[in-house]
Design a protein around this motif. Structure first.
Motif, PDB file in Angstrom:
ATOM      1  N   UNK A 203       0.797  -1.225   0.000  1.00  0.00           N
ATOM      2  CA  UNK A 203       0.000   0.000   0.000  1.00  0.00           C
ATOM      3  C   UNK A 203       0.834   1.281   0.000  1.00  0.00           C
ATOM      4  N   UNK A 204       2.013   1.229  -0.608  1.00  0.00           N
ATOM      5  CA  UNK A 204       2.900   2.399  -0.598  1.00  0.00           C
ATOM      6  C   UNK A 204       2.256   3.635  -1.200  1.00  0.00           C
ATOM      7  N   UNK A 205       1.453   3.463  -2.234  1.00  0.00           N
ATOM      8  CA  UNK A 205       0.781   4.583  -2.891  1.00  0.00           C
ATOM      9  C   UNK A 205      -0.688   4.682  -2.497  1.00  0.00           C
ATOM     10  N   UNK A 206      -1.076   3.972  -1.452  1.00  0.00           N
ATOM     11  CA  UNK A 206      -2.466   3.950  -0.983  1.00  0.00           C
ATOM     12  C   UNK A 206      -3.433   3.489  -2.077  1.00  0.00           C
ATOM     13  N   UNK A 207      -3.004   2.509  -2.854  1.00  0.00           N
ATOM     14  CA  UNK A 207      -3.808   2.056  -3.986  1.00  0.00           C
ATOM     15  C   UNK A 207      -4.321   0.625  -3.845  1.00  0.00           C
ATOM     16  N   UNK A 208      -3.952  -0.068  -2.762  1.00  0.00           N
ATOM     17  CA  UNK A 208      -4.323  -1.478  -2.660  1.00  0.00           C
ATOM     18  C   UNK A 208      -5.828  -1.701  -2.744  1.00  0.00           C
ATOM     19  N   UNK A 209      -6.603  -0.876  -2.060  1.00  0.00           N
ATOM     20  CA  UNK A 209      -8.055  -1.034  -2.073  1.00  0.00           C
ATOM     21  C   UNK A 209      -8.612  -0.709  -3.462  1.00  0.00           C
ATOM     22  N   UNK A 210      -8.028   0.304  -4.119  1.00  0.00           N
ATOM     23  CA  UNK A 210      -8.452   0.640  -5.485  1.00  0.00           C
ATOM     24  C   UNK A 210      -8.113  -0.503  -6.449  1.00  0.00           C
ATOM     25  N   UNK A 211      -6.916  -1.095  -6.292  1.00  0.00           N
ATOM     26  CA  UNK A 211      -6.560  -2.255  -7.115  1.00  0.00           C
ATOM     27  C   UNK A 211      -7.612  -3.345  -6.979  1.00  0.00           C
ATOM     28  N   UNK A 212      -7.965  -3.660  -5.725  1.00  0.00           N
ATOM     29  CA  UNK A 212      -8.896  -4.755  -5.461  1.00  0.00           C
ATOM     30  C   UNK A 212     -10.239  -4.498  -6.146  1.00  0.00           C
ATOM     31  N   UNK A 213     -10.756  -3.288  -6.008  1.00  0.00           N
ATOM     32  CA  UNK A 213     -12.046  -2.977  -6.626  1.00  0.00           C
ATOM     33  C   UNK A 213     -11.974  -3.052  -8.153  1.00  0.00           C
ATOM     34  N   UNK A 214     -10.864  -2.581  -8.723  1.00  0.00           N
ATOM     35  CA  UNK A 214     -10.732  -2.600 -10.175  1.00  0.00           C
ATOM     36  C   UNK A 214     -10.599  -4.031 -10.699  1.00  0.00           C
TER      37      UNK A 214
END
Length: 537
Positions: A203-214
């Motif tokens: 989650x270095x760029x705070x994108x892990x949750x966005x990745x999961x949804x995409x």
């Protein structure tokens, strides 16, 4: 339930922040709570060779699969339990048969280097896991390191082995959304349809949750997807996808049957006590680890030992060769830190002086390429007609009067430092000898951090000119390298350096120049006065 599965790896990847030193009670209770919350897959820890670790309990570094059976709940519901093996840290010949009493899945992580150099041994080990009756999860460490062509070669092996899943792994937290989407589409298109795609992000760029949804959106109801997550995002440096976030999303948006309350209870009971003494989550150091694809231990070490500010840490990490920064080598970090400190200066006054002389002016840069001699008359005519400020790079041009001489290389500086008007010399601070009466500018502020040619002197000078707000730059002698030719005006410059790939170097300088031109578009005009392979339309 649908085609999305949650794999909670708190006890394994999350545990790395505490060297996997969970108590036996926490291991058992956490596993039980995750099972009762209907988590699909629970990763119990690592399997390591008994020559590397000794198992005595109160740890999720195990040496035998049988050691995990005591931690599994009596009622396993529909949960699968797995253990993780780093390919080079386990003797696969010792793997026990899967009899259903312990973990039934084994995840094997392998690096690009291992895939390329130990292909036959890796293939044999993967088949061994299946032969012993386990569901095999293949995890290609640092997927972003592979070219598309290389990744297709990996997928050929995956399709041959036919594992339960193949993992796209953002090891260093360096992916952006377009990276993840590109890799997912490539894998999805080329992977056998019966194999799950596993997504493991940091989650270095705070994108892990966005990745999961995409990924959930892209998969639709077709491909089986596994999403790796940890409670409260527990993990080294920035941590991982939060189990509670993705669980809540699937419950609210997709009607999955997870128990969010049990997940939150588990965090309260078992994670908050750990977080009181161990920090994880988004931070500026974590951000930098993602930018430079660096092992988080390097960042943690610099933060804790040297108490560096973020800018300093950024330059130190960027100065470490790409593959090296993906490992943690404290001696190397110390060496790079000392080198950096030796060249870091406050150049506020020097930059101010240069701005007063160069702001809004037309600058002619004379680089040491052969064209400065071949087009000598053209250059002299240009100077007479346009009256630019003339700055040479690492050499003194023949019969051309320069306003300044820029040096970023010690060898070239030492050659002329005793017989030059130093008031006209601009030196990068990586030069430490005979700097009196010169204008010293900070080396770390001029280098191109994301390039193996980070200290190209002409690019460094361009970066300095950007700082002082010049209006126009003309380039002469910035020719590029040609095979079997004299490329420079001075034999101090190697015409055929043995350690340089000419094609790769030319391509990289062209990229850096285009990147620079894009940054200064509308502010600084750039043109070539003499022919150059770097010149593009």
């Amino acid at each position: 339930m649908g085609n999305i599965k949650i794999l909670d790896c708190t006890l394994r990847d999350g545990g790395r922040i505490i060297d996997c030193k969970f108590t036996d009670n926490v291991i058992a209770e956490l596993t039980k709570e995750l099972t009762e919350a209907n988590i699909d897959i629970v990763e119990m820890g690592f399997l390591r060779d008994n020559k590397l670790v000794q198992y005595h309990g109160n740890s999720t570094f195990f040496t035998e699969t049988s050691q995990l059976s005591a931690f599994l709940p009596a009622n396993k519901r529909n949960t699968m339990y797995t253990a993780f093996i780093d390919f080079d840290m386990y003797d696969f010949s010792r793997m026990e048969k899967c009899d259903g009493s312990s973990v039934t899945g084994i995840r094997v992580g392998f690096t690009k280097k291992q895939f390329l150099r130990q292909h036959a041994e890796l293939r044999k080990s993967l088949f061994k896991v299946k032969e012993q009756g386990y569901a095999l999860f293949m995890q290609g460490v640092n997927t972003l390191a592979y070219s598309d062509r290389e990744l297709l070669d990996v997928l050929d092996l995956v399709n041959e082995v036919e594992p339960y899943s193949y993992g796209i792994v953002d090891t260093y937290g360096g992916m952006y959304l377009d990276d993840m989407v590109h890799l997912y589409n490539l894998v999805e298109h080329n992977l056998n349809p019966d194999i799950c795609i596993d997504i493991h992000s940091h989650n270095n760029f705070q994108l892990s949750f966005a990745f999961a949804q995409e990924i959930i959106r892209l998969a639709g109801d077709k491909r089986q997807i596994i999403l790796d997550a940890t409670l409260n995002g527990m993990g080294k440096c920035a941590g991982n996808l939060n189990t509670e976030l993705i669980v809540d999303f699937l419950v609210r948006k997709k009607s999955y049957d997870y128990d969010t309350d049990l997940i939150l209870d588990a965090i309260d009971r078992y994670l908050y006590p750990i977080k009181k003494t161990n920090e994880w989550g988004y931070s500026i150091p974590a951000f930098m680890a993602g930018i430079y694809k660096a092992h988080p231990n390097n960042i943690i070490y610099l933060t804790e030992k040297y108490r560096l500010n973020s800018k300093d840490m950024k330059y130190i990490i960027s100065g470490i060769e790409g593959e090296t920064r993906q490992r943690y080598d404290y001696e190397n970090i110390q060496r790079v830190y000392k080198e950096y400190c030796a060249s870091r200066i406050d150049d506020t006054q020097a930059v101010s002086t240069l701005r007063s002389q160069l702001e809004n002016r037309h600058i002619l840069i004379l680089a040491p390429g052969k064209s400065t001699e071949d087009f000598h008359e053209k250059i002299c005519n240009f100077i007479e007609q346009e009256a630019p400020i003339v700055i040479s790079v690492n050499f003194i041009p023949r019969q051309i009067e320069c306003d300044y001489l820029f040096y970023a290389n010690t060898i070239h500086w030492e050659k002329i430092s005793d017989h030059i008007d130093r008031s006209k010399c601009i030196l990068a601070s990586n030069i430490h000898m005979d700097t009196e009466s010169t204008l010293l500018v900070d080396y770390s502020g001029l280098i191109m951090e994301d390039s193996f040619l980070y200290d190209n002197s002409t690019i460094m000078l361009l970066n300095l000119l950007k700082k002082v707000d010049v209006a126009q730059v003309s380039l002469a002698g910035f020719d590029g390298l040609r095979e079997n030719e004299e490329n420079y005006v001075d034999d101090t410059f190697p015409n055929q350096p043995s350690d340089v790939n000419i094609v790769k170097t030319n391509k990289e300088v062209r990229r850096l120049l285009e990147q620079y031109k894009n940054k200064v578009a509308g502010k600084i005009g750039i043109n070539f006065l003499t022919p150059s392979i770097y010149e593009t339309s």
